[in-house]
Design an enzyme around this catalytic site. Structure first.
Site, mmCIF file in Angstrom:
data_model
loop_
_atom_site.group_PDB
_atom_site.id
_atom_site.type_symbol
_atom_site.label_atom_id
_atom_site.label_comp_id
_atom_site.label_asym_id
_atom_site.label_seq_id
_atom_site.Cartn_x
_atom_site.Cartn_y
_atom_site.Cartn_z
ATOM 1 N N GLU A 1 0.870 -1.173 0.000
ATOM 2 C CA GLU A 1 0.000 0.000 0.000
ATOM 3 C C GLU A 1 0.904 1.218 0.000
ATOM 4 O OE1 GLU A 1 -3.979 -1.345 2.462
ATOM 5 O OE2 GLU A 1 -2.752 0.282 3.237
ATOM 6 N N ASP B 1 -6.426 8.976 10.140
ATOM 7 C CA ASP B 1 -5.176 8.457 10.672
ATOM 8 C C ASP B 1 -4.884 8.953 12.070
ATOM 9 O OD1 ASP B 1 -3.895 6.802 8.576
ATOM 10 O OD2 ASP B 1 -4.209 8.617 7.378
#
Ligand SMILES: Cc1ncc(COP(=O)(O)O)c(C=O)c1O
Lengths: 423, 279
Positions: free
Chosen positions: B50, B61
């Site tokens: 990724e 995040d």
């Protein structure tokens, strides 16, 4: 020629999820992580079922009357009008919608009370909010205190410093103020942190967004609560003058006081709508917050709107002396009003706002919030534009979104600086 | 159909092996090191990469990846750099699946269609756009389909049955499903991985798609636990933390390699579940 259905290719399967609900023209939508989708669905249902219900409306409106002090007055600002237009050629009348007289000192309480009331009805156990100037934080902490819910407010570290009186008020109200140290340490970053908290505690926590921004249904929810401003103002000005105003003026940060003022006049074609953004050091510098004036289309905080972003799609730090306007995004409905030309957006610099605040204070005896002062700074120009279009002096209805006690230190410092260095 | 992703899952199934997906924030600490770190992940046993394209406002995040994003942007990171690194990786690895992981604004500002085309030209196989929930990005979906790229959907603990049902209807070319183990941001150490594994098993059965579990998997024990219910696991924050904590480029490579190898070994002790229902 008849079409043989079997020869027509099957349509590309397009997911049917949003069907444009939650959009204003091309803008709006719901750009959040999958984890938050159910909460936004839940809130959308609550907005339609609960907020629209007669019982909720009665309870909220009763609080607006008995607790907030609504309706707020509409004041005629005659001395200010003459100071801006001594010849009487541009401004016929200038009316101020006095949101500064709301309990807690700004329009933010209309929305905060509505949302916290809704949170309670939804059975949520905790309230979180982001705040820039601290007005929404104070309003949310106030509503949470009144309705007995714990409240955490995220606030950029820079704003904690420049809006100290509001930090103290929130603390006194029992809210926890959480300073945010990431990024530009202002409203954008406070909202990032509130979203992170929400996604982590999404089952039990209600996120009370302070402006008409964010993912659907927030822009609509906030606009519906703030619409009380324009509803009252429209009726008041009709009662006072027998006519609609030529123009309506408000400052635009995320856009909640402006949309609250605009909505009631949206269908009145004769009423021009003007929003004023923060130009910071100037829209041609890289230190401003004039998103509609100088931004581009993009996605920030859950909706597609105008955003200050670079070619790589990184959101830029905004700059404004006013913490409440220091935001690189703007509510999606304003993006649509701009693109459809229903509303016009101008901007005012830090310096112009300070100068305007002094003039308003000394002609009307009203100390406006720094956010509001930006809109005051453009009244003369707006009157010039509109009177030229209409060939006569015009009547303006101005949303005085909040009072300036929180900004006194800034005003005094800037005035002192200007006296020392008059350039 | 390019099929690198499908082949990777099929190979793992045949070998009764769990996939290890590793996340890097490209540009943290700089472009050259990111490329070297990506290769280190592959050498140490990662099956899918990724490639995180940093965003200024990474609201999904936690603090570790948020800091990495700030470092990367300060070092010139962004979509352009991420695609450059993808191009370089593709030159070295013809069969390695590459997933472009990021937020929507950088793609939107470039022009969704152009961005998707650029991703394909850089050798990207799939897009995972965290803030573009499945069913809300018609433009991206259409462009991705036209360019033979997968758009990986997320399923979260809070996802409704209707969401999973939509995946079943429309997700045939999704490549795989990313199951988010916890309602929260990346790097949440308290992720309930047993529950996640159970739900992932369900989603796998419901959609007929391979499922990987991510969020909160920071070491071999958790990787094993999560992998029980899925085709593989995603490790992000733990790797980014190694990069943040190491004090030299060599130490960064060594520490990331050590972590990825250790995860690989742990996963190889687990055998893969039965194939998901054929569609
Ligand atoms: C008095 C006042 N006016 C305006 C604003 C800007 O917000 P909005 O554009 O949502 O009205 C703020 C925000 O803090 C404020 O405190």
């Amino acid at each position: 020629m008849p079409v043989d259905e079997k020869l027509v290719p099957a349509p590309m399967p397009v997911p049917e999820a949003d069907s444009r609900e939650g959009y204003y023209g091309a803008f709006g939508g719901r750009f959040v992580s999958e984890t938050l989708m159910f909460a936004l669905d839940e809130l959308t249902v609550a907005m339609k079922d609960v907020v629209a219900s007669a019982a909720f409306q009665a309870e909220w409106r009763e609080l607006l009357a008995s607790y907030v002090g609504r309706p707020t007055p509409l004041s005629s600002a005659d001395r200010l009008a003459r100071a801006l237009d001594a010849e009487h050629t541009k401004i016929a009348r200038l009316f101020l919608k006095r949101e500064d007289l709301c309990h807690t000192g700004a329009h933010k309480i209309n929305n905060a009370l509505g949302q916290v009331l809704l949170a309670k009805r939804m059975g949520k156990a905790r309230i979180i909010a982001e705040t820039g100037a601290g007005q929404h934080g104070v309003a949310t902490a106030t509503a949470a205190a009144l309705l007995g819910l714990p409240c955490d407010v995220f606030m950029g570290e820079s704003d904690v410093a420049r809006q100290a009186p509001n930090v103290a008020r929130m603390t006194m109200l029992g809210a926890r103020v959480i300073p945010v140290t990431s990024g530009s340490k202002t409203l954008k970053d406070a909202m990032n942190e509130a979203l992170r908290d929400w996604v982590t505690n999404v089952g039990t926590t209600y996120y009370c967004i302070g402006s008409a921004a964010g993912p659907h249904p927030y822009p609509e929810l906030v606009a519906s609560f703030q619409s009380v401003i324009g509803e009252e103002a429209r009726a008041q000005i009709l009662a006072a003058t027998g006519a609609l105003p030529d123009g309506v003026v408000a400052c635009v940060g995320g856009g909640s006081n402006a949309i609250g003022m605009f909505r009631a006049f949206m269908k009145d074609d004769s009423v021009a709508l003007f929003g004023v953004e923060a130009a910071g050091h100037g829209v041609h510098t890289d230190k401003h917050a004039a998103t509609l004036t100088a931004g581009r289309k993009g996605i920030l905080h859950g909706s597609l709107s105008y955003v200050l972003s670079n070619d790589e799609g990184q959101v830029q730090e905004a700059h404004s002396i006013s913490a409440g306007l220091d935001y690189p995004g703007v509510g999606p409905e304003h993006a649509h009003l701009k693109d459809s030309a229903r509303a016009r957006y101008l901007s005012a610099t830090d310096h112009e706002a300070i100068t305007a605040a002094t003039l308003v204070t000394r002609t009307e005896g009203i100390l406006p919030a720094l956010e509001t002062a930006h809109a005051f700074a453009r009244v003369r120009d707006i009157a010039a534009i509109l009177s030229a279009e209409r060939g006569r002096p015009v009547t303006l209805a101005f949303c005085l979104s909040g009072r300036g006690d929180k900004d006194l230190a800034t005003y005094l410092r800037e005035r002192e600086r200007a006296e020392k260095d008059p350039s | 159909m390019n099929g690198r992703i499908e082949r990777a899952f099929a190979r793992a199934r045949d070998a009764k092996r769990k996939l290890l997906v590793t996340y890097l924030c490209i540009g943290d600490p700089n472009e050259a090191e990111s490329l070297a770190l990506a290769k280190a992940c592959v050498d140490a046993g990662a099956d899918i990469l990724e490639l995180g394209s940093p965003f200024s406002d990474p609201t999904a995040d936690g603090p570790v990846i948020a800091r990495a994003s700030e470092r990367s942007i300060a070092a010139g990171g962004g979509l352009t750099m991420t695609l450059r690194v993808a191009t370089a990786l593709r030159a070295s690895y013809t069969e390695l699946p590459l997933v472009l992981f990021g937020y929507y604004n950088p793609l939107y500002v470039r022009g969704t269609g152009k961005a998707v085309l650029a991703a394909r030209e850089a050798g990207i196989d799939a897009l995972l756009v965290v803030d573009l929930p499945f069913g809300h990005g018609d433009e991206l979906m259409t462009a991705a389909r036209a360019n033979d790229l997968r758009v990986v959907p997320l399923v979260a603990p809070t996802s409704t049955d209707a969401h999973v049902a939509r995946l079943l209807q429309h997700g045939a070319d999704a490549g795989f499903v990313y199951y988010v183990s916890v309602a929260g941001v990346t790097g949440n150490a308290a992720a309930p991985l047993l529950e996640a594994a159970a739900r992932a098993t369900q989603v796998r059965a419901q959609t007929g798609l391979p499922v990987v579990i991510g969020f909160g998997i920071d070491g071999p024990e958790k990787a094993k636990l999560a992998a029980r219910g899925a085709d593989g696991v995603v490790v992000g924050t733990a790797i980014v933390r190694e990069i943040e904590n190491a004090t030299s480029p060599d130490a960064r490579i060594a520490n990331v390699k050590a972590l990825v190898s250790c995860l690989r070994t742990a996963l190889d002790g687990e055998s893969a579940p039965e194939a998901p229902h054929p569609r």
